[in-house]
Design an enzyme around this catalytic site. Structure first.
Site, PDB file in Angstrom:
ATOM      1  N   LYS A   1      30.113  -6.985  14.607  1.00 46.40           N
ATOM      2  CA  LYS A   1      30.249  -8.437  14.825  1.00 46.40           C
ATOM      3  C   LYS A   1      30.150  -9.168  13.492  1.00 46.40           C
ATOM      4  O   LYS A   1      30.886 -10.125  13.229  1.00 46.40           O
ATOM      5  CB  LYS A   1      29.182  -8.930  15.818  1.00 46.40           C
ATOM      6  CG  LYS A   1      29.467  -8.480  17.255  1.00 46.40           C
ATOM      7  CD  LYS A   1      28.318  -8.755  18.212  1.00 46.40           C
ATOM      8  CE  LYS A   1      28.613  -8.153  19.593  1.00 46.40           C
ATOM      9  NZ  LYS A   1      27.539  -8.328  20.571  1.00 46.40           N
TER      10      LYS A   1
ATOM     11  N   GLN B   1      21.393  -9.550  20.817  1.00 47.38           N
ATOM     12  CA  GLN B   1      22.017  -8.319  21.290  1.00 47.38           C
ATOM     13  C   GLN B   1      21.187  -7.690  22.406  1.00 47.38           C
ATOM     14  O   GLN B   1      19.974  -7.545  22.300  1.00 47.38           O
ATOM     15  CB  GLN B   1      22.170  -7.334  20.110  1.00 47.38           C
ATOM     16  CG  GLN B   1      22.930  -6.063  20.442  1.00 47.38           C
ATOM     17  CD  GLN B   1      24.383  -6.294  20.829  1.00 47.38           C
ATOM     18  OE1 GLN B   1      25.021  -7.233  20.372  1.00 47.38           O
ATOM     19  NE2 GLN B   1      24.920  -5.444  21.690  1.00 47.38           N
TER      20      GLN B   1
ATOM     21  N   ASP C   1      27.552 -16.248  23.741  1.00 48.01           N
ATOM     22  CA  ASP C   1      27.715 -15.130  24.681  1.00 48.01           C
ATOM     23  C   ASP C   1      28.005 -15.632  26.096  1.00 48.01           C
ATOM     24  O   ASP C   1      28.430 -14.864  26.959  1.00 48.01           O
ATOM     25  CB  ASP C   1      26.415 -14.311  24.743  1.00 48.01           C
ATOM     26  CG  ASP C   1      26.490 -13.016  23.949  1.00 48.01           C
ATOM     27  OD1 ASP C   1      27.593 -12.465  23.821  1.00 48.01           O
ATOM     28  OD2 ASP C   1      25.435 -12.567  23.478  1.00 48.01           O
TER      29      ASP C   1
HETATM   30  N1  GUN Z   1      25.276  -5.806  24.930  1.00 49.15           N
HETATM   31  C1  GUN Z   1      26.407  -5.293  25.467  1.00 49.15           C
HETATM   32  N2  GUN Z   1      27.388  -6.239  25.485  1.00 49.15           N
HETATM   33  C2  GUN Z   1      26.847  -7.356  24.949  1.00 49.15           C
HETATM   34  C3  GUN Z   1      27.369  -8.662  24.700  1.00 49.15           C
HETATM   35  O1  GUN Z   1      28.522  -8.988  24.985  1.00 49.15           O
HETATM   36  N3  GUN Z   1      26.496  -9.548  24.136  1.00 49.15           N
HETATM   37  C4  GUN Z   1      25.217  -9.207  23.821  1.00 49.15           C
HETATM   38  N4  GUN Z   1      24.437 -10.150  23.281  1.00 49.15           N
HETATM   39  N5  GUN Z   1      24.700  -8.001  24.046  1.00 49.15           N
HETATM   40  C5  GUN Z   1      25.522  -7.079  24.603  1.00 49.15           C
END
Ligand code: GUN
Length: 293
Positions: free
Chosen positions: A53, A97, A120
Site C-alpha cells: 500500500k 490493517q 477503508d
Molecule cells: N485486511 C484484509 N483486507 C483488508 C483491508 O481491505 N483493509 C484493512 N485495513 N485490513 C485488511
C-alpha cells in the site's frame, strides 16, 4: 472458453488516472494526498500488504506514512494513535490493517476512526451510508470487484449472485452492493457462510459466484454451472519450497478445474488483489476532493 479478468491491467489504468489527478492537484498548489497505514504486530502477510500500500502511494505521487506498533501494544496506545491521525490535518485518510491481535477490540478501534478519514469504509457511519446508497467510501475489495465487473461488461442485472463468506471486509458489503439498485448490482443475492448446509446447492444455481473464504482450492468445477462468472477473493499463503519466498499465494478456486467451465474467472494472484489496492488510492483521492472542492 474462459476469459481471465486482468486485475493488474485495470489497476494500472486506475493508478495512471490517479497520477494525472495528483499532478493536477499539485499544479494547482495543493499538497499531494496523504494516506497513513497503521500496522500492529509482525504478521508477515499484513506487513506485505501494508508495504504494498505504501509502495502504491509512491507510485501515484501520494504522501504516505506507516505507523507501526508492537504486537503487545495496548488498546489505549492504539486508540491514542488513531486520535492523533484523526487530528493531523496533513493526513487525508488512514487505515488500520486487519486482523488485529486478539487482545485488541477491533470494533472499538474502527469506531474511533473519523468517518471522513475512513478510506477503508469500515466505520459504521460509512457502512450505513453504503447500505442506503448515500455516496461514501466503499470498502476496497468489494469496490474493486464492482470495477472489474463493469470493465468487462459483465451483466449482473437479474442474475443470481452467490457470495461465500460473510466477513465485514468482503462478503457482507459485497452482498449489499450486488443487491443495490444500480449497475453493477440489481442482482439476486445469496450470502452463504459456515452454517449454510449444502453450499453446492446454491453455487450450482449461481450465475456469479464470489468466494471470500480463505480455503485454497475450495470451489471446484462440479460446484458451478457452465459459463458461471467466478470471482476469487481468497489469498492464502501455501508452503511451496520451489518458490524463493518459500510460499505461493492460493485462491479459493480450484483454478485447474474451473478454468474452461467458467465464462469469466479472476486469477490469484493478479485478479482482485491489485484492485483492492487501487480502490484504496481512489478512496484517498476522494477524501481530498470532497473536502477541497
Ligand atoms: N485486511 C484484509 N483486507 C483488508 C483491508 O481491505 N483493509 C484493512 N485495513 N485490513 C485488511
Amino acid at each position: 472458453m474462459t476469459q481471465l479478468l486482468d486485475g493488474n491491467a485495470l489497476a494500472y489504468e486506475f493508478r495512471k488516472e490517479i497520477t494525472t489527478e495528483v499532478n493536477q492537484l499539485k499544479k494547482a498548489g495543493y499538497d499531494a494526498p496523504h494516506l497513513a497505514a497503521v500496522l500492529v504486530g509482525e504478521d508477515p502477510a499484513s506487513q506485505a500488504y501494508v508495504r504494498n500500500k505504501v509502495k502504491d502511494c509512491q507510485n501515484v505521487g501520494f504522501r504516505s506514512s506507516l505507523e507501526q506498533l508492537p504486537h503487545n501494544a495496548s488498546q489505549e496506545e492504539l486508540l491514542e494513535l488513531i486520535h492523533r491521525l484523526n487530528r493531523y490535518t496533513s493526513v487525508d485518510g488512514f487505515i488500520v490493517q486487519l486482523p488485529l491481535p486478539p487482545h485488541i477490540d477491533a470494533q472499538e478501534v474502527i469506531l474511533a476512526i473519523h468517518p471522513d478519514k475512513d478510506v477503508d469504509g469500515f466505520h459504521p457511519m460509512n457502512v450505513g451510508k453504503m447500505a442506503l446508497d448515500i455516496e461514501t467510501f466503499l470498502p476496497a475489495t468489494p469496490s474493486g470487484i464492482l470495477s472489474l465487473l463493469k470493465r468487462y461488461l459483465i451483466d449482473t442485472q437479474g442474475k443470481h449472485t452467490v457470495i461465500i463468506g460473510r466477513s465485514a471486509i468482503v462478503g457482507k458489503p459485497m452482498s449489499i452492493l450486488m443487491a443495490r439498485k444500480a449497475l453493477p448490482g440489481n442482482s439476486t443475492v445469496t450470502l452463504a457462510h459456515s452454517f449454510t448446509p449444502d453450499v453446492i446447492k446454491f453455487t450450482r444455481q449461481a450465475d456469479i459466484v464470489i468466494t471470500a473464504l480463505g480455503v485454497p482450492g475450495f470451489l471446484k468445477a462440479d460446484m458451478i454451472r457452465k459459463n458461471a462468472v467466478v470471482i476469487d477473493v481468497g489469498v492464502t499463503r501455501v508452503k511451496d519450497n520451489s518458490s524463493s519466498r518459500g510460499y505461493r499465494l492460493a485462491g479459493d478456486v480450484d483454478f485447474e478445474s474451473v478454468y474452461g467451465k467458467a465464462s469469466y474467472l479472476t486469477p490469484v494472484p493478479g485478479g482482485v488483489g491489485p484492485l483492492t489496492r487501487a480502490m484504496l488510492l481512489k478512496n484517498t483521492l476522494w477524501a481530498v476532493k470532497r473536502r477541497k472542492f
